[in-house]
Design an enzyme around this catalytic site. Structure first.
Site, PDB file in Angstrom:
ATOM      1  N   ARG A 160     156.498  78.916 127.108  1.00  0.00           N
ATOM      2  CA  ARG A 160     154.575  79.445 127.362  1.00  0.00           C
ATOM      3  C   ARG A 160     153.793  79.176 126.474  1.00  0.00           C
ATOM      4  O   ARG A 160     154.424  78.359 125.132  1.00  0.00           O
ATOM      5  CB  ARG A 160     155.004  80.870 127.434  1.00  0.00           C
ATOM      6  CG  ARG A 160     154.235  82.028 127.619  1.00  0.00           C
ATOM      7  CD  ARG A 160     154.290  82.949 127.353  1.00  0.00           C
ATOM      8  NE  ARG A 160     154.067  84.080 125.875  1.00  0.00           N
ATOM      9  CZ  ARG A 160     154.011  85.362 125.960  1.00  0.00           C
ATOM     10  NH1 ARG A 160     154.744  85.912 126.674  1.00  0.00           N
ATOM     11  NH2 ARG A 160     153.607  85.569 125.559  1.00  0.00           N
ATOM     12  N   ARG A 171     152.355  84.949 115.639  1.00  0.00           N
ATOM     13  CA  ARG A 171     152.651  86.563 115.665  1.00  0.00           C
ATOM     14  C   ARG A 171     153.050  87.359 115.302  1.00  0.00           C
ATOM     15  O   ARG A 171     152.714  88.532 115.293  1.00  0.00           O
ATOM     16  CB  ARG A 171     153.041  86.147 116.971  1.00  0.00           C
ATOM     17  CG  ARG A 171     151.957  85.566 118.039  1.00  0.00           C
ATOM     18  CD  ARG A 171     152.165  84.069 119.650  1.00  0.00           C
ATOM     19  NE  ARG A 171     153.795  85.268 119.942  1.00  0.00           N
ATOM     20  CZ  ARG A 171     154.299  84.943 120.987  1.00  0.00           C
ATOM     21  NH1 ARG A 171     154.536  83.606 120.861  1.00  0.00           N
ATOM     22  NH2 ARG A 171     155.341  85.738 121.859  1.00  0.00           N
TER      23      ARG A 171
HETATM   24  P1  ADP Z   1     154.436  88.715 122.727  1.00  0.00           P
HETATM   25  O1  ADP Z   1     154.026  90.785 121.969  1.00  0.00           O
HETATM   26  O2  ADP Z   1     155.414  88.197 122.951  1.00  0.00           O
HETATM   27  O3  ADP Z   1     153.236  87.976 121.899  1.00  0.00           O
HETATM   28  P2  ADP Z   1     151.918  89.391 124.707  1.00  0.00           P
HETATM   29  O4  ADP Z   1     152.572  88.985 125.838  1.00  0.00           O
HETATM   30  O5  ADP Z   1     152.339  90.647 124.397  1.00  0.00           O
HETATM   31  O6  ADP Z   1     152.988  88.936 123.792  1.00  0.00           O
HETATM   32  O7  ADP Z   1     150.901  88.675 123.896  1.00  0.00           O
HETATM   33  C1  ADP Z   1     150.230  87.441 123.787  1.00  0.00           C
HETATM   34  C2  ADP Z   1     149.645  87.323 123.220  1.00  0.00           C
HETATM   35  O8  ADP Z   1     147.625  88.216 124.350  1.00  0.00           O
HETATM   36  C3  ADP Z   1     148.891  88.085 122.041  1.00  0.00           C
HETATM   37  O9  ADP Z   1     149.443  87.279 120.814  1.00  0.00           O
HETATM   38  C4  ADP Z   1     147.253  87.658 121.718  1.00  0.00           C
HETATM   39  O10 ADP Z   1     147.549  87.592 121.443  1.00  0.00           O
HETATM   40  C5  ADP Z   1     146.949  88.314 123.226  1.00  0.00           C
HETATM   41  N1  ADP Z   1     147.906  89.624 123.083  1.00  0.00           N
HETATM   42  C6  ADP Z   1     147.753  90.381 123.970  1.00  0.00           C
HETATM   43  N2  ADP Z   1     148.097  92.324 124.040  1.00  0.00           N
HETATM   44  C7  ADP Z   1     146.983  92.134 122.827  1.00  0.00           C
HETATM   45  C8  ADP Z   1     146.234  93.273 122.903  1.00  0.00           C
HETATM   46  N3  ADP Z   1     146.448  94.376 122.722  1.00  0.00           N
HETATM   47  N4  ADP Z   1     144.905  93.497 121.354  1.00  0.00           N
HETATM   48  C9  ADP Z   1     144.835  91.455 121.579  1.00  0.00           C
HETATM   49  N5  ADP Z   1     145.559  90.866 121.907  1.00  0.00           N
HETATM   50  C10 ADP Z   1     146.597  90.856 122.825  1.00  0.00           C
END
Ligand code: ADP
Length: 232
Positions: A160, A171
């Site tokens: 990814r 993160r």
């Molecule tokens: P992970 O929990 O494995 O980091 P996600 O797929 O949930 O991955 O999220 C990937 C990215 O999408 C995050 O690092 C962020 O940039 C964005 N993102 C996801 N959910 C949110 C949220 N609720 N608010 C802000 N950004 C979000």
């Protein structure tokens, strides 16, 4: 049931939320997936969100709420949903509360998946998707057979865009700073689950802390939910 899955990136929220959807029928609603779909479709929102995502930063509340609000209005969410990756900050928790209040809904449970940082790092840096089968694999944890099957299918192991070491470290620190404090906010709904072990083992633990999950499935319990088992 309206459930929130909390946990660091890599804790397995997506895997477990999808399993719970398959088992109980409440749709898994992942803001990460909604954002990635917007990026893949190159919508104006997706184009603007991509930079924050690639850096491991949070996308602005306004954009995330726009996607989420639309998704939760869909018919399949009317009986409940599983939020995966949302809320991720105090402001998002407030916005969620308002959104639910407007439709006279409330959360029933918050499931927290707990995993040590070293394991999170390996899960994230090793995560790959097979381009041929779409299967999620891990170069550290998948079996030799699974990895060989992907090669045999002519698949490439894709990473990814935000699974690079630098973005992962960010993160995780964004999680510690902005998301972990939500545990205190949700103390009364919180169900902590040890996320070490196989997906099956973790899923069993989740079902144990969500006793009403089984009782809400008509086939599993024809007599209907028993009093005292529901959080609602
Ligand atoms: P992970 O929990 O494995 O980091 P996600 O797929 O949930 O991955 O999220 C990937 C990215 O999408 C995050 O690092 C962020 O940039 C964005 N993102 C996801 N959910 C949110 C949220 N609720 N608010 C802000 N950004 C979000």
């Amino acid at each position: 049931m309206r459930i929130v899955f909390l946990g660091a990136p890599g804790a397995g929220k997506g895997t477990q939320a999808r399993r719970l959807e398959a088992r109980c029928g409440w749709p898994q609603v992942s803001t990460g997936d909604l954002l990635r779909a917007a990026v893949a479709e190159a919508t104006p929102l997706g184009r603007r969100a991509k930079a924050a995502m690639d850096a491991g930063e949070l996308v602005s509340d306004e954009w995330v709420m726009a996607l989420l609000d639309e998704r939760l209005r869909a018919e399949d969410c009317s009986g409940g949903f599983i939020l995966d990756g949302f809320p991720r900050s105090a402001s998002q928790a407030r916005l969620l509360k308002e959104l639910l209040r407007a439709s006279r809904q409330r959360l029933d449970a918050v499931v927290m998946l707990e995993l040590p940082r070293e394991v999170l790092m390996k899960r994230l840096t090793g995560r790959r998707t097979c381009s041929a089968t779409g299967k999620l694999l891990n170069i550290y944890f998948s079996s030799a057979e699974e990895l060989a099957a992907s090669r045999a299918a002519g698949g490439e192991l894709m990473q990814r865009d935000d699974d690079t070491e630098e973005t992962i470290a960010n993160r995780l620190s964004v999680y510690e700073r902005q998301t972990r404090p939500l545990l205190a906010r949700y103390a009364d709904l919180l169900r902590r689950v040890n996320a070490m072990g196989t997906p099956d083992e973790v899923f069993e633990r989740i079902l144990e802390v969500l006793p009403s999950a089984d009782s809400m499935m008509p086939a599993a319990n024809p007599a209907g939910p028993s009093p005292g088992k529901s959080y609602g």
